[in-house]
Design an enzyme around this catalytic site. Structure first.
Site, PDB file in Angstrom:
ATOM      1  CG  ASP A 273      10.478   2.918  -5.826  1.00  0.00           C
ATOM      2  OD1 ASP A 273       9.365   3.511  -5.740  1.00  0.00           O
ATOM      3  OD2 ASP A 273      11.381   3.041  -4.975  1.00  0.00           O
TER       4      ASP A 273
ATOM      5  CG  HIS B 198      11.128   8.673   2.810  1.00  0.00           C
ATOM      6  ND1 HIS B 198      10.534   9.057   3.993  1.00  0.00           N
ATOM      7  CD2 HIS B 198      10.605   9.489   1.858  1.00  0.00           C
ATOM      8  CE1 HIS B 198       9.687  10.042   3.768  1.00  0.00           C
ATOM      9  NE2 HIS B 198       9.708  10.334   2.490  1.00  0.00           N
TER      10      HIS B 198
HETATM   11  O1  RIB Z   1       7.206   6.624   1.127  1.00  0.00           O
HETATM   12  C1  RIB Z   1       8.533   6.812   0.743  1.00  0.00           C
HETATM   13  C2  RIB Z   1       8.980   5.719  -0.170  1.00  0.00           C
HETATM   14  O2  RIB Z   1       8.202   5.716  -1.364  1.00  0.00           O
HETATM   15  C3  RIB Z   1      10.432   5.877  -0.641  1.00  0.00           C
HETATM   16  O3  RIB Z   1      10.980   4.622  -0.842  1.00  0.00           O
HETATM   17  C4  RIB Z   1      10.282   6.592  -1.950  1.00  0.00           C
HETATM   18  O4  RIB Z   1      11.381   6.355  -2.837  1.00  0.00           O
HETATM   19  C5  RIB Z   1       9.048   5.951  -2.504  1.00  0.00           C
HETATM   20  O5  RIB Z   1       9.426   4.685  -3.078  1.00  0.00           O
HETATM   21 CA    CA Z   2      11.932   4.097  -3.014  1.00  0.00          CA
END
Ligand code: RIB
Ligand code: CA
Length: 320
Positions: free
Chosen positions: A10, A239
């Site tokens: 995303d 992340h």
């Molecule tokens: O909580 C972090 C996640 O949420 C990551 O994948 C960031 O890109 C959002 O999608």
């Molecule tokens: Ca993400």
């Protein structure tokens, strides 16, 4: 033999950085990149997937899947961190959207074509994965492994005190995926929050004369600004890149089989990940969870992947 991978993203700046690492890592064969709404709307996520792939232009383009709207709409987005366009507000040019195959169809097609061989790396809400499993009920047993960026075990959420962003955006899909028969690995916030990439990262990026370096040098500075303004943090989380490292080098992570589920109701608890950690658990183990990682090793692996992506997208043959 390169690992066959589908990336469900995303984008989102941290998704884009993970994409840059994955598309040029010789250990991976990226079969498809599928867009899902989360940080940005499904439409913008679909545009951003094509934008990133166009900008870095891998020698072999993966199939691109477009996102469909989440059944219940998106309760939140990530534009405060990722910019109005999801890529730092840089407003990169993109060609006319190519063939518009739905993400869930591409996931089904590629897993069916490579039974038990594909690793799906889900770096956004689980809408597409759940839809693919609904579209083809045998699919969960045909996926090699599903690696998820998201959820929490003992730590706080990041979008509410109880919930992590990806699970909060579409808790119904997160629940159905967690309950599926698929072999799953979760890389939760408890792990991914442990790494904050400092401003040094900007000096360690591939050179401007490489396509990956040029893209990341445009979209990362706005992320650093946003993290500083929103959280007073002198750095950014990565992340999704950390979750990708669990695919590239699983030995850097310690995992434990656990029994988990996702709350789909509650003003305060929607999207929370719940694990049965009672002394005598009643729930059946259904997911392998990363409970520790070799932090320095993961950072080194991420920087090495970025360096390799820079080398492979160098516009200047002297950048070796
Ligand atoms: O909580 C972090 C996640 O949420 C990551 O994948 C960031 O890109 C959002 O999608
Ligand atoms: Ca993400």
């Amino acid at each position: 033999m390169a690992k066959k991978v589908i990336l469900d993203v995303d984008p989102g700046i941290d998704d884009a950085m993970a994409l840059c690492m994955a598309l040029f890592d010789p250990r991976l064969e990226i079969l498809a990149v599928t867009a899902v709404g989360g940080n940005v709307s499904p439409q913008v996520a679909s545009r951003n997937v094509q934008t990133v792939v166009e900008q870095v232009d891998p020698p072999r383009w993966p199939r691109l899947g477009v996102a469909s709207s989440a059944e219940h709409g998106l309760p939140v987005d990530g534009r405060h961190l990722h910019g109005i366009d999801g890529l730092g507000g840089v407003h990169l040019q993109v060609a006319e959207l190519r063939t518009r195959h739905p993400a869930e169809k591409i996931i089904c097609d590629e897993v069916r074509a490579n039974p038990e061989e594909v690793t799906i790396v889900a770096l956004g809400p689980l809408t597409n994965i759940a839809r693919a499993f609904q579209r083809d009920p045998e699919l969960p047993s045909l996926v090699g492994r599903l690696v998820l960026s998201g959820g929490t075990v003992a730590g706080p959420g990041n979008v509410t005190p109880a919930a992590e962003f990806n699970f909060y955006c579409d808790p119904q899909s997160a629940r159905s995926v967690i309950r599926s028969r698929c072999t799953k690995t979760l890389v939760p916030l408890d792990i991914t929050n442990r790494i904050v990439m400092s401003y040094d990262l900007l000096n360690q990026l591939p050179p401007e004369t490489s396509k990956v370096g040029s893209l990341l040098r445009q979209i990362l500075p706005p992320a650093f600004r946003a993290y500083r303004q929103q959280f007073g943090l002198e750095g950014i989380h990565a992340h999704d890149s950390i979750a990708l490292m669990a695919v590239l080098n699983p030995g850097l992570f310690s995992t434990r089989e656990m029994a988990g589920d996702v709350e789909t109701q509650g003003d305060l608890t929607m999207g929370a990940t719940v694990f049965d950690r009672r002394r005598v658990p009643a729930w059946r183990h259904n997911i392998e969870v990363a409970i520790d990682m070799q932090k320095d090793g993961v950072i080194d692996e991420m920087l090495a992947a970025l360096a390799e992506a820079g080398r492979r997208t160098s516009k200047n043959r002297f950048d070796v």
